[in-house]
Structure formats: structure tokens, C-alpha cells
Design a protein around this motif. Structure first.
Motif, short mmCIF file in Angstrom:
data_model
loop_
_atom_site.label_atom_id
_atom_site.label_comp_id
_atom_site.label_asym_id
_atom_site.label_seq_id
_atom_site.Cartn_x
_atom_site.Cartn_y
_atom_site.Cartn_z
N LEU A 74 -5.80 4.72 1.00
CA LEU A 74 -5.29 3.77 0.01
C LEU A 74 -4.16 2.95 0.63
CD1 LEU A 74 -5.25 2.75 -2.97
CD2 LEU A 74 -3.50 4.48 -3.38
N LYS A 75 -4.29 1.64 0.56
CA LYS A 75 -3.26 0.72 1.05
C LYS A 75 -2.61 0.07 -0.16
CE LYS A 75 -4.59 1.06 5.40
NZ LYS A 75 -4.60 2.44 5.74
N ILE A 76 -1.29 -0.01 -0.15
CA ILE A 76 -0.57 -0.57 -1.29
C ILE A 76 0.18 -1.83 -0.86
CG2 ILE A 76 1.26 -0.19 -2.98
CD1 ILE A 76 0.48 2.77 -2.98
N LEU A 77 -0.02 -2.88 -1.63
CA LEU A 77 0.71 -4.14 -1.47
C LEU A 77 1.71 -4.23 -2.61
CD1 LEU A 77 1.31 -7.05 -0.56
CD2 LEU A 77 -0.77 -7.76 -1.75
N TYR A 78 2.99 -4.29 -2.28
CA TYR A 78 4.04 -4.42 -3.30
C TYR A 78 4.47 -5.88 -3.37
CZ TYR A 78 8.71 -4.34 -5.31
OH TYR A 78 9.83 -4.61 -6.07
N LEU A 83 -2.12 8.02 -7.67
CA LEU A 83 -3.24 7.15 -7.28
C LEU A 83 -3.82 7.56 -5.93
CD1 LEU A 83 -1.80 3.69 -8.39
CD2 LEU A 83 -3.62 5.01 -9.51
N ARG A 84 -2.97 8.08 -5.05
CA ARG A 84 -3.42 8.48 -3.71
C ARG A 84 -4.20 9.79 -3.71
NH1 ARG A 84 1.14 6.42 -2.90
NH2 ARG A 84 2.57 6.18 -1.31
N GLU A 96 5.04 3.70 2.48
CA GLU A 96 4.00 3.78 1.46
C GLU A 96 3.43 2.45 1.00
OE1 GLU A 96 4.95 5.29 -2.39
OE2 GLU A 96 7.03 4.70 -2.26
N ALA A 97 4.02 1.34 1.42
CA ALA A 97 3.50 0.04 0.97
C ALA A 97 3.92 -1.06 1.92
CB ALA A 97 4.01 -0.27 -0.44
N ILE A 98 3.21 -2.16 1.82
CA ILE A 98 3.59 -3.39 2.50
C ILE A 98 4.21 -4.28 1.42
CG2 ILE A 98 2.72 -5.46 3.65
CD1 ILE A 98 0.45 -3.64 4.79
N SER A 99 5.48 -4.63 1.60
CA SER A 99 6.21 -5.43 0.61
C SER A 99 6.19 -6.89 1.01
CB SER A 99 7.66 -4.95 0.50
OG SER A 99 7.71 -3.62 0.06
N LEU A 100 5.82 -7.74 0.05
CA LEU A 100 5.81 -9.18 0.31
C LEU A 100 6.46 -9.92 -0.84
CD1 LEU A 100 2.23 -9.48 1.83
CD2 LEU A 100 4.41 -9.57 3.04
N ASP A 101 7.12 -11.02 -0.50
CA ASP A 101 7.86 -11.83 -1.45
C ASP A 101 6.90 -12.72 -2.24
OD1 ASP A 101 9.47 -13.93 -2.62
OD2 ASP A 101 11.06 -13.38 -1.23
#
Length: 159
Positions: A92-96, A85-86, A136-141
Motif C-alpha cells: 500500500l502506497k499513501i499519498l498525503y 488500511l495496511r 508511511e507516506a509521500i507528502s505533497l503540497d
């Protein structure tokens, strides 16, 4: 990004609206063969996802080249999928969207009319999932509210 039931489509559409960006749900770009396969409860393999990822990367690149913002809700389970994808998509910003199997199953149980069927399909995605690192990503609950997830994500990418 995240497995099925994590809220990708809902949060992605809210994020796109907040950013005045276009929104694409990657599920809408699966081939008929892949949709039929998942509807039978059979998980997709890397080969099934190859053209799908190329299509999504092309859509992102097209928007980027036109100076348009785009939010894509996509499982992107493996690092190589995210790398695909990149390609040609600087910035490209990824939200996990991270959640426990129990929460995901609960959410999937409340879903009607979606081709992604069954506990075994979720387990297959969880097995294939290569959780992204902070590089590579910002991880959020996913237990947080969608608006809170968007607020945190936007504050982190603004830094």
C-alpha cells in the motif's frame, strides 16, 4: 489521504485513470448514521470510523488478492487508521495531500451538495490529523496542479 478539501477525490480519480486502476471514494462507504452525524456538523470519532476502515481495508485486500490495482480516496487522519488500511495489504502506497487551513477553507467554500459541512468540521479534522512521516507516506503540497502531484507521486513510488 488528507483532510476534507485537500483534493483526495479529484486527484484519486485522476491517479486511478492514469494507472488504469479501480477507484473508490471512501466517503461512499460511510454508514448512514455517520453521514447524518457529519451533516449535522458533528465530527466522527474513532468508534464511528472503525467499521468504515475495516470495510475499506477489506476492499483493498480483495483487489490485491485478485491482482487488481485500486486507488482509495480516504481521509486516514491518524496513523492507526492508516495501519488499519495496511493490514493484509502489502505494498500500500499513501499519498498525503497537505495544505493550509486557509486554502482548505477556500476550497470547501466552493463545494455544494456535500455532507461535510462547516468550518468546525475542518478544524476537527485538522485537530485529529496526525501528519504522516516519510516512513508511511509521500507528502505533497496541494497548491501544485493535480497533474503535477500525480507526476511527482508516480516518480517517487517508481524509485
Amino acid at each position: 489521504m488528507g483532510v476534507s478539501g485537500s483534493g483526495k477525490s479529484h486527484i484519486g480519480s485522476l491517479l486511478a485513470s492514469t494507472l488504469h486502476a479501480d477507484f473508490i471514494d471512501a466517503d461512499d462507504h460511510h454508514s448512514p448514521a455517520s453521514i447524518a452525524k457529519m451533516s449535522r456538523g458533528a465530527p466522527l470519532n474513532d468508534s464511528d470510523r472503525e467499521d468504515w476502515l475495516l470495510t475499506l481495508a477489506g476492499l483493498y485486500r480483495q483487489h490485491h488478492d485478485q491482482g487488481k490495482d485500486l486507488v482509495i480516496a480516504c481521509s486516514a487522519l491518524k496513523r492507526r487508521y492508516r495501519d488499519a488500511l495496511r493490514q493484509g495489504a502489502p505494498g500500500l502506497k499513501i499519498l498525503y495531500l497537505d495544505g493550509s487551513r486557509e486554502i482548505l477553507l477556500e476550497r470547501l467554500g466552493g463545494r455544494a451538495g456535500h455532507f461535510f459541512a462547516g468550518e468546525n468540521m475542518l478544524d476537527s479534522q485538522l485537530h485529529d490529523l496526525e501528519k504522516p512521516g516519510g516512513d508511511e507516506a509521500i507528502s505533497l503540497d496541494i497548491r501544485q496542479s493535480p497533474n503535477r502531484i500525480i507526476e511527482i507521486f508516480l516518480s517517487r513510488i517508481a524509485r
